[in-house]
Design a protein around this motif. Structure first.
Motif, mmCIF file in Angstrom:
data_model
loop_
_atom_site.group_PDB
_atom_site.id
_atom_site.type_symbol
_atom_site.label_atom_id
_atom_site.label_comp_id
_atom_site.label_asym_id
_atom_site.label_seq_id
_atom_site.Cartn_x
_atom_site.Cartn_y
_atom_site.Cartn_z
ATOM 1 N N ARG A 125 69.877 56.008 8.705
ATOM 2 C CA ARG A 125 68.731 55.187 9.092
ATOM 3 C C ARG A 125 68.146 55.616 10.432
ATOM 4 O O ARG A 125 66.938 55.500 10.654
ATOM 5 C CB ARG A 125 69.143 53.715 9.208
ATOM 6 C CG ARG A 125 69.424 52.996 7.895
ATOM 7 C CD ARG A 125 69.958 51.613 8.205
ATOM 8 N NE ARG A 125 70.223 50.828 7.014
ATOM 9 C CZ ARG A 125 69.430 49.868 6.541
ATOM 10 N NH1 ARG A 125 68.312 49.592 7.188
ATOM 11 N NH2 ARG A 125 69.737 49.202 5.458
ATOM 12 N N TRP A 126 68.990 56.065 11.332
ATOM 13 C CA TRP A 126 68.558 56.239 12.717
ATOM 14 C C TRP A 126 68.653 57.664 13.251
ATOM 15 O O TRP A 126 68.062 57.968 14.285
ATOM 16 C CB TRP A 126 69.373 55.336 13.634
ATOM 17 C CG TRP A 126 70.848 55.636 13.590
ATOM 18 C CD1 TRP A 126 71.778 55.049 12.785
ATOM 19 C CD2 TRP A 126 71.552 56.617 14.359
ATOM 20 N NE1 TRP A 126 73.021 55.591 12.999
ATOM 21 C CE2 TRP A 126 72.911 56.570 13.964
ATOM 22 C CE3 TRP A 126 71.170 57.541 15.339
ATOM 23 C CZ2 TRP A 126 73.880 57.398 14.517
ATOM 24 C CZ3 TRP A 126 72.136 58.370 15.885
ATOM 25 C CH2 TRP A 126 73.471 58.285 15.485
ATOM 26 N N LEU B 71 65.797 59.748 14.781
ATOM 27 C CA LEU B 71 65.253 59.470 16.099
ATOM 28 C C LEU B 71 65.665 60.508 17.143
ATOM 29 O O LEU B 71 64.979 60.676 18.157
ATOM 30 C CB LEU B 71 65.711 58.074 16.567
ATOM 31 C CG LEU B 71 65.174 56.889 15.762
ATOM 32 C CD1 LEU B 71 65.898 55.609 16.152
ATOM 33 C CD2 LEU B 71 63.673 56.735 15.978
ATOM 34 N N ILE C 218 60.146 55.550 8.658
ATOM 35 C CA ILE C 218 60.100 54.090 8.812
ATOM 36 C C ILE C 218 60.840 53.414 7.660
ATOM 37 O O ILE C 218 61.581 52.433 7.856
ATOM 38 C CB ILE C 218 58.642 53.611 8.899
ATOM 39 C CG1 ILE C 218 57.994 54.134 10.181
ATOM 40 C CG2 ILE C 218 58.564 52.096 8.848
ATOM 41 C CD1 ILE C 218 56.502 53.876 10.269
ATOM 42 N N LEU D 125 64.489 53.669 8.298
ATOM 43 C CA LEU D 125 64.915 52.785 9.380
ATOM 44 C C LEU D 125 65.103 51.353 8.890
ATOM 45 O O LEU D 125 66.078 50.682 9.251
ATOM 46 C CB LEU D 125 63.893 52.832 10.513
ATOM 47 C CG LEU D 125 64.246 52.058 11.786
ATOM 48 C CD1 LEU D 125 65.496 52.629 12.434
ATOM 49 C CD2 LEU D 125 63.076 52.094 12.771
#
Length: 254
Positions: A25-26, A29, A192, A195
């Motif tokens: 999910r992250w 980044l 997105i 996330l």
């Protein structure tokens, strides 16, 4: 001869990608940071790619053949760039760190290969990388650049219109103002979705792979690797429809 007996001419560049089901999910980044070592190496590899492509130009012009050693190196640069693009912000299709290698890796979820041409036209080499490819430059630029200007190593091929720099930088663009490209917007939507839902929308993945496949075919044509004119066709999905059966990735693609 019946239509079914006419041999289908497959494109010599084969691009495929397998979407990892457990994409974080992250992690996307910080992939800009994790991919920095690759970007540094690719900078020098693309400089070598440019120089060797000029050498290949003259070899094809006088002999009709692309020197095999140069060809294998340049395919390796494309292969390495595609892996980084797939890992980082060109696709975000896997969290597996790309190998620092020019060689093929059938276990990595992003794969690229180009069939070696036994003979190339000595006449086409003079015009295909700028004149004949102009329609593709315009179309590919429309979905890969928007009103952004790419950081490119290959503007020699089209006077600034080619999309080769995108893959040279692992799918990165240098924002100069304006609106983002269609490709970058699709990857942003996927990020997105990852996330907030933990899942990569399959429709977006298939479309993004199709855009990259089209662009890379144009890169291969513009850099003299093939005389096969890129089709005006968006071949969506992870597996390459033109890849030999033995080259298809094992296992599921979702």
């Amino acid at each position: 001869m019946s239509e079914s007996s006419v041999p289908v001419r497959r494109h010599p560049l084969h691009v495929s990608g397998t979407l990892d089901p457990g994409v974080s999910r992250w992690l996307w980044l910080v992939k800009w940071l994790l991919a920095i070592p690759h970007y540094i190496v690719l900078l020098f590899l693309w400089i070598a790619f440019f120089v060797l492509t000029v050498v290949a130009f003259f070899a094809i012009l006088f002999t009709g053949r692309y020197p095999r050693g140069i060809f294998d190196f340049n395919v390796g640069v494309l292969r390495w760039s595609w892996r980084v693009t797939f890992y980082a912000y060109g696709v975000l299709g896997t969290d597996r760190y790309p190998p620092f290698s020019l060689s093929a890796d059938v276990d990595y979820p992003a794969r690229l290969d180009v069939d070696y041409p036994q003979h190339l036209s000595r006449g086409l080499v003079l015009v295909k990388w700028w004149l004949l490819a102009i329609p593709h430059y315009l179309l590919v630029s429309a979905f890969t650049t928007g009103s952004y200007r790419m950081s490119t190593r290959m503007d020699w091929a089209s006077g600034g219109a080619t999309d080769g720099g995108q893959w040279a930088d692992g799918g990165q663009w240098m924002a100069q103002g304006g609106t983002p490209s269609l490709l970058s917007l699709l990857v942003l939507f996927a990020a997105i979705a990852l996330l907030f839902t933990g899942g990569y929308p399959r429709g977006i993945f298939d479309f993004v792979l199709g855009l990259h496949r089209w662009g890379l075919r144009v890169v291969a044509y513009a850099t003299l690797m093939t005389d096969h004119y890129p089709p005006f066709r968006l071949d969506q999905g992870g597996p390459d429809p033109d890849a030999p059966a033995t080259a298809q990735p094992p296992g599921p693609t979702v």
